[in-house]
Design a protein around this motif. Structure first.
Motif, PDB file in Angstrom:
ATOM      1  N   TYR A 104       2.894  -3.628 -10.239  1.00  0.00           N
ATOM      2  CA  TYR A 104       3.415  -3.536  -8.874  1.00  0.00           C
ATOM      3  C   TYR A 104       4.929  -3.457  -8.919  1.00  0.00           C
ATOM      4  O   TYR A 104       5.563  -3.947  -9.845  1.00  0.00           O
ATOM      5  CB  TYR A 104       2.981  -4.739  -8.027  1.00  0.00           C
ATOM      6  CG  TYR A 104       3.414  -6.087  -8.536  1.00  0.00           C
ATOM      7  CD1 TYR A 104       4.679  -6.583  -8.218  1.00  0.00           C
ATOM      8  CD2 TYR A 104       2.580  -6.869  -9.310  1.00  0.00           C
ATOM      9  CE1 TYR A 104       5.077  -7.825  -8.682  1.00  0.00           C
ATOM     10  CE2 TYR A 104       2.980  -8.110  -9.783  1.00  0.00           C
ATOM     11  CZ  TYR A 104       4.230  -8.589  -9.461  1.00  0.00           C
ATOM     12  OH  TYR A 104       4.642  -9.808  -9.924  1.00  0.00           O
ATOM     13  N   ILE A 126       2.482   1.795  -3.385  1.00  0.00           N
ATOM     14  CA  ILE A 126       1.545   2.270  -4.405  1.00  0.00           C
ATOM     15  C   ILE A 126       1.287   3.761  -4.243  1.00  0.00           C
ATOM     16  O   ILE A 126       1.317   4.526  -5.207  1.00  0.00           O
ATOM     17  CB  ILE A 126       0.225   1.461  -4.321  1.00  0.00           C
ATOM     18  CG1 ILE A 126       0.470   0.031  -4.798  1.00  0.00           C
ATOM     19  CG2 ILE A 126      -0.882   2.121  -5.120  1.00  0.00           C
ATOM     20  CD1 ILE A 126      -0.628  -0.951  -4.440  1.00  0.00           C
ATOM     21  N   PRO A 128       0.218   2.088 -10.709  1.00  0.00           N
ATOM     22  CA  PRO A 128      -1.154   1.811 -11.180  1.00  0.00           C
ATOM     23  C   PRO A 128      -1.654   0.445 -10.702  1.00  0.00           C
ATOM     24  O   PRO A 128      -0.862  -0.412 -10.305  1.00  0.00           O
ATOM     25  CB  PRO A 128      -1.003   1.828 -12.703  1.00  0.00           C
ATOM     26  CG  PRO A 128       0.423   1.471 -12.944  1.00  0.00           C
ATOM     27  CD  PRO A 128       1.194   2.029 -11.789  1.00  0.00           C
ATOM     28  N   GLU A 129      -2.976   0.249 -10.807  1.00  0.00           N
ATOM     29  CA  GLU A 129      -3.560  -0.994 -10.274  1.00  0.00           C
ATOM     30  C   GLU A 129      -3.103  -2.231 -11.039  1.00  0.00           C
ATOM     31  O   GLU A 129      -3.099  -3.328 -10.500  1.00  0.00           O
ATOM     32  CB  GLU A 129      -5.091  -0.923 -10.209  1.00  0.00           C
ATOM     33  CG  GLU A 129      -5.808  -0.265 -11.381  1.00  0.00           C
ATOM     34  CD  GLU A 129      -5.929  -1.127 -12.630  1.00  0.00           C
ATOM     35  OE1 GLU A 129      -6.070  -2.348 -12.476  1.00  0.00           O
ATOM     36  OE2 GLU A 129      -5.887  -0.571 -13.746  1.00  0.00           O
ATOM     37  N   TYR A 130      -2.700  -2.047 -12.312  1.00  0.00           N
ATOM     38  CA  TYR A 130      -2.332  -3.220 -13.108  1.00  0.00           C
ATOM     39  C   TYR A 130      -0.865  -3.633 -12.909  1.00  0.00           C
ATOM     40  O   TYR A 130      -0.424  -4.623 -13.479  1.00  0.00           O
ATOM     41  CB  TYR A 130      -2.594  -2.970 -14.593  1.00  0.00           C
ATOM     42  CG  TYR A 130      -1.924  -1.719 -15.129  1.00  0.00           C
ATOM     43  CD1 TYR A 130      -2.615  -0.524 -15.181  1.00  0.00           C
ATOM     44  CD2 TYR A 130      -0.599  -1.741 -15.555  1.00  0.00           C
ATOM     45  CE1 TYR A 130      -2.011   0.632 -15.658  1.00  0.00           C
ATOM     46  CE2 TYR A 130       0.010  -0.593 -16.025  1.00  0.00           C
ATOM     47  CZ  TYR A 130      -0.701   0.584 -16.075  1.00  0.00           C
ATOM     48  OH  TYR A 130      -0.077   1.723 -16.525  1.00  0.00           O
ATOM     49  N   GLU A 168       0.830  -1.207   0.000  1.00  0.00           N
ATOM     50  CA  GLU A 168       0.000   0.000   0.000  1.00  0.00           C
ATOM     51  C   GLU A 168       0.869   1.263   0.000  1.00  0.00           C
ATOM     52  O   GLU A 168       0.655   2.191  -0.785  1.00  0.00           O
ATOM     53  CB  GLU A 168      -0.855  -0.033   1.260  1.00  0.00           C
ATOM     54  CG  GLU A 168      -2.104   0.777   1.203  1.00  0.00           C
ATOM     55  CD  GLU A 168      -2.873   0.637   2.526  1.00  0.00           C
ATOM     56  OE1 GLU A 168      -3.258   1.668   3.065  1.00  0.00           O
ATOM     57  OE2 GLU A 168      -3.026  -0.518   3.005  1.00  0.00           O
TER      58      GLU A 168
END
Lengths: 251, 416
Positions: A100, A90, A96-98, A87
Motif C-alpha cells: 500500500y 490502488i 498490488p494487494e500485498y 481504493e
C-alpha cells in the motif's frame, strides 16, 4: 484564562491605529510561540513546524524552496474510514494487494466522551530532509528539485531495502512487478503531470479529510490551513527531524 | 572442416595424452592429486557434507529466486531485514576481525601473531566471499547494484561506502594472500595495510548504516560503528582459534611451538575483547532502559520478552560468559578448552547479530501514535529458504576452509 476579559475600549488607549507593521508582526509572532508552548511536545502548532512566522511572500518562498511545494493537510477528525482514498490510490497507481502507498490507522480512546475511535490516514510525508534519500546507495530514490516530491527511479533500485529501514513513516514497500521499491509520489505521474490538480486520494475523499495543494502559494487551501493560529497543526514523529510535508490538524 | 583432418587430430591428442603420462609434469600433477586425496577419512566426510550443503542451498536459492523473495523469505514490509542481513553481517564481521587480528602480526610486526597470518588471511577472503554470497541472495536486483554503484553513486549513503570499500578490501586481501603465498612479505605488508584500512572503513560504515537511521532509535547514534569494530576483533579471535584448531585436526598434525605461542596470544586478546564486548552490551542495555518508549520496548523484549532466550542463553551465557571463563581457565595453553570457547563464541555472536538486526525492527515505527495496528511488537521468523541460504553460506566457508587446508598444505609459513 488569566488575561482577563477582552475590552475593546482598552485598544483605543493603546492607540492601535498607530502601531507600526513591525510591532504587529512581533505581536503575531509572540501569539504563535505561545500556542506552540501550550500545545506541548507531541502536538505542535504551525510555529514549531515551520519555525517561523511568515509576514511576507518572500519569506514563504525562502521557506518553501519548491515550486509548487506540494503538501497535504489531513484534518484528522473528518476521516470516517470509508477507505475510498485507499481504493482510488490502488486503482490509479496500480498498487498490488500485498502493498500500500497510503493507509488509515485506527486509534481507540476508551476514556473519550462520545466518539471513542479516530482515524489517522498515513502516507509518504515527502520530507524536506528525507532519510530514505540519504540512505539509498544508488540514488534510485531522490527529492525532485522542482516540486520536492520524493521520487523513485524504478530502473535503478537494487532492492537492498535500506530506504524501507530509513523511512520513519513505513511509507515504502517492495513491488514485485516493478522489481523496485514503490511509494506514494502524490500521483505525480498518474494525475498531476496530466493536468489534474489533486491526488487520487484527495479527489476521492468525501469529507475533506485530505487536502492537497501548493504550500508556497498563499492562496492555496493547504497554505491557509497550515498558517492559522486557531487550531494546532502537527506532523508525525517530529523528533526524527525529517521535516515532513504532510500536516495534521483537527477541525 | 574437411573430414580427412579429423583422424590426424584425434591421433595426435591420443599421442599427447600417452606421452604426458610418462612426462615428469604429469607425474607431479598425479602425485599432487594423490597427496590431495591422501587426507583422512573424516576430512572427506566433512568435505562431502559441506559440499552437499552448498549444493542443496544453491538448489533451494534458485527455487527462491524463481518464486520471488516475497514468497520465499520471511521478511515483511515492517521487518524488511532478516536473518540474511544478520548472517551477512556475521560473515563480514568475522572477515574484518580476521583481517585486523592477522594485521597485528604481519603489518605491525608483532612476532607472536605471525604464524597464524596465512590461514587467517585466507579465511578473511573466504568469509567475505560467503558474506557476499548471502547478500547477493538477499538483494532483489544484485546485478543492478554492480552497475549503479559505479555510475550513480550516492556519497551520503553508508551502503554505497560499505559496498565499495568491501570490494576494495576483498581485492587487497586476495593480493595480500598471493604475496604471502609467494613469500613476498614486504608487499604482503603493504597490501595488508591497505586491506586493514579499507576493511575498518567498510566495517564501520556497516555499523553506520544502522547508526545513521534517525528514524530508528534502537540503533541511532555513534555506538554502532564503534561496537562493530570491537566485536569484529572478538569474532576474528574466535574464528582464528576455531579454524586453526580444526586445521591441525584436518591435517592430522601437531602444532609447533611458535603456533602454540601464537594461539596463546590470540586467546589472551580474545579474553580482553570479550570484556570489551560485555562492557558495551552492559551499557547498551542500561542506557536503553531510560530512552524513548520505543527503545525501552525493544530492550524489554530482549531482557524479558520474546528475545530473552536469545539474549540470556545465547548472547550472554554461550556468547560471552562461558567462553570468558573457559579462556581464563585455559590460560592460553589448554587448546581444547580454547576451541570450545571459540565455538561457543561463534554461536553466540551469530545470535547476537540476529538480535541486533531483528530487535531493532520489532517496535513499530508508529508505536508512539497509540494506534491499534501497531499496538504489539512485529514478529519475524526466518523461512526455510532463508535458513537454506544461511547454511549455504556456512557451507561455502566450510568447503573453502577444507580445500584450503589441503591445497595450501596447512597454510604453513616460514618465520622470518
Amino acid at each position: 484564562m488569566k488575561h482577563g476579559k477582552f475590552n475593546p475600549d482598552d485598544l483605543k488607549e493603546e492607540k492601535s491605529n498607530s502601531l507600526s507593521i513591525i510591532e504587529r508582526r512581533e505581536f503575531l509572532r509572540i501569539g504563535l510561540v505561545i500556542t506552540g508552548v501550550f500545545a506541548g511536545g507531541t502536538i505542535l502548532s504551525a510555529i514549531s513546524n515551520i519555525n517561523k512566522v511568515f509576514a511576507s511572500t518572500e519569506e514563504v518562498a525562502e521557506k518553501y524552496p519548491y515550486k509548487p511545494h506540494y503538501s497535504m493537510v489531513i484534518r484528522q477528525n473528518l476521516c470516517i474510514d470509508c477507505e475510498r482514498c485507499l481504493e482510488a490510490c490502488i486503482i490509479t497507481n496500480d498498487v498490488p494487494e500485498y502493498g500500500y502507498r497510503t493507509a488509515i490507522l485506527q486509534r481507540d480512546v476508551p476514556d473519550a466522551i462520545g466518539q471513542k475511535r479516530e482515524f489517522i490516514p498515513v502516507l509518504c510525508n515527502q520530507c524536506n530532509n528525507p532519510p530514505c534519500v540519504r540512505a539509498c546507495p544508488v540514488k534510485a530514490t531522490y527529492k525532485d528539485k522542482q516540486h520536492g516530491i520524493v521520487m523513485m527511479n524504478y530502473d535503478k533500485c537494487i532492492g537492498c531495502k535500506v530506504c524501507v529501514m530509513a523511512c520513519p513513516y513505513n511509507a515504502r514497500y517492495f513491488n514485485e512487478e516493478k522489481h523496485s521499491i514503490d511509494k506514494c509520489n502524490f500521483c505525480i505521474d498518474t494525475r498531476l503531470s496530466k493536468g489534474e490538480k489533486l491526488t487520487a486520494c484527495t479527489a476521492a475523499c468525501p469529507t475533506g479529510a485530505r487536502n492537497f495543494g501548493d504550500l508556497s502559494n498563499p492562496d492555496s487551501e493547504v497554505y491557509k490551513l497550515v498558517h492559522q493560529i486557531e487550531k494546532p497543526v502537527w506532523v508525525l514523529r517530529p523528533e526524527v527531524g525529517a521535516k515532513p510535508n504532510v500536516f495534521y490538524m483537527k477541525g | 572442416m574437411p573430414e580427412d583432418v579429423k583422424p590426424v587430430k584425434v591421433s595426435e591428442i591420443v599421442k599427447d595424452v600417452t606421452r604426458s603420462f610418462d612426462s615428469s609434469v604429469a607425474t607431479t600433477w598425479y602425485s599432487n592429486l594423490m597427496e590431495f586425496l591422501s587426507g583422512s577419512k573424516s576430512f572427506y566426510v566433512l568435505l562431502i557434507i559441506s559440499g552437499i550443503m552448498v549444493f542443496i542451498s544453491a538448489m533451494s536459492s534458485a527455487n527462491a529466486i524463481n518464486m520471488g523473495y516475497r514468497h520465499a523469505y520471511g521478511v515483511t514490509r515492517e521487518v524488511a531485514w532478516g536473518i540474511l542481513i544478520s548472517t551477512y553481517i556475521f560473515f563480514v564481521v568475522t572477515s574484518t576481525g580476521l583481517c585486523i587480528v592477522s594485521s597485528i602480526g604481519h603489518v605491525f610486526g608483532i612476532k607472536d601473531f605471525m604464524p597464524i597470518a596465512k590461514r587467517t588471511v585466507f579465511l578473511a577472503v573466504v568469509t567475505i566471499m560467503a558474506g557476499f554470497t548471502v547478500i547477493f541472495l538477499d538483494i532483489e536486483n544484485p546485478f543492478r547494484m554492480a552497475i549503479y554503484n559505479a555510475i550513480s553513486p550516492n556519497l551520503t549513503s553508508n551502503i554505497w561506502w560499505m559496498g565499495t570499500l568491501y570490494g576494495a578490501y576483498m581485492f587487497f586481501m586476495i593480493v595480500e594472500f598471493i604475496f604471502l603465498l609467494i613469500g613476498s612479505h614486504k608487499y604482503a605488508m603493504y597490501s595488508g595495510l591497505l586491506g586493514l584500512i579499507s576493511g575498518i572503513a567498510a566495517h564501520s560504515n556497516l555499523g553506520a548504516i544502522f547508526g545513521m537511521l534517525h528514524g530508528r532509535e534502537y540503533w541511532y547514534g555513534p555506538y554502532m560503528p564503534i561496537y562493530f569494530i570491537a566485536s569484529a576483533m572478538a569474532s576474528g579471535c574466535a574464528a582464528i582459534i576455531f579454524f586453526t584448531y580444526l586445521g591441525y585436526k584436518v591435517n592430522n598434525e601437531m602444532m609447533d611451538k611458535p603456533m602454540e605461542r601464537s594461539l596463546e596470544a590470540v586467546g589472551k586478546l580474545c579474553t580482553l575483547l570479550l570484556t570489551v564486548i560485555m562492557f558495551f552490551a552492559t551499557w547498551k542495555i542500561i542506557t536503553g532502559l531510560v530512552a524513548a518508549s520505543g527503545k525501552v520496548e525493544a530492550i524489554k523484549a530482549m531482557l524479558a520478552g520474546p528475545y530473552s532466550l536469545n539474549f540470556w542463553l545465547f548472547e550472554v551465557l554461550i556468547g560471552m560468559v562461558i567462553p570468558f571463563i573457559l579462556l581464563l581457565r585455559s590460560k592460553g595453553k589448554n587448546i581444547n578448552m580454547m576451541f570450545t570457547a571459540s565455538l561457543l563464541m561463534i554461536i553466540g555472536i551469530f545470535i547476537m547479530r540476529y538480535d541486533l538486526v531483528v530487535v531493532g525492527q520489532i517496535v513499530p515505527l508508529y508505536h508512539d501514535l497509540g494506534v491499534n495496528e501497531y499496538s504489539s511488537l512485529h514478529k519475524y521468523t526466518p523461512s526455510f529458504y532463508e535458513i537454506m541460504v544461511v547454511l549455504g553460506g556456512m557451507g561455502v566457508v566450510a568447503t573453502s576452509f577444507l580445500l584450503g587446508e589441503r591445497v595450501f598444505k596447512g597454510h604453513k609459513s616460514e618465520i622470518h
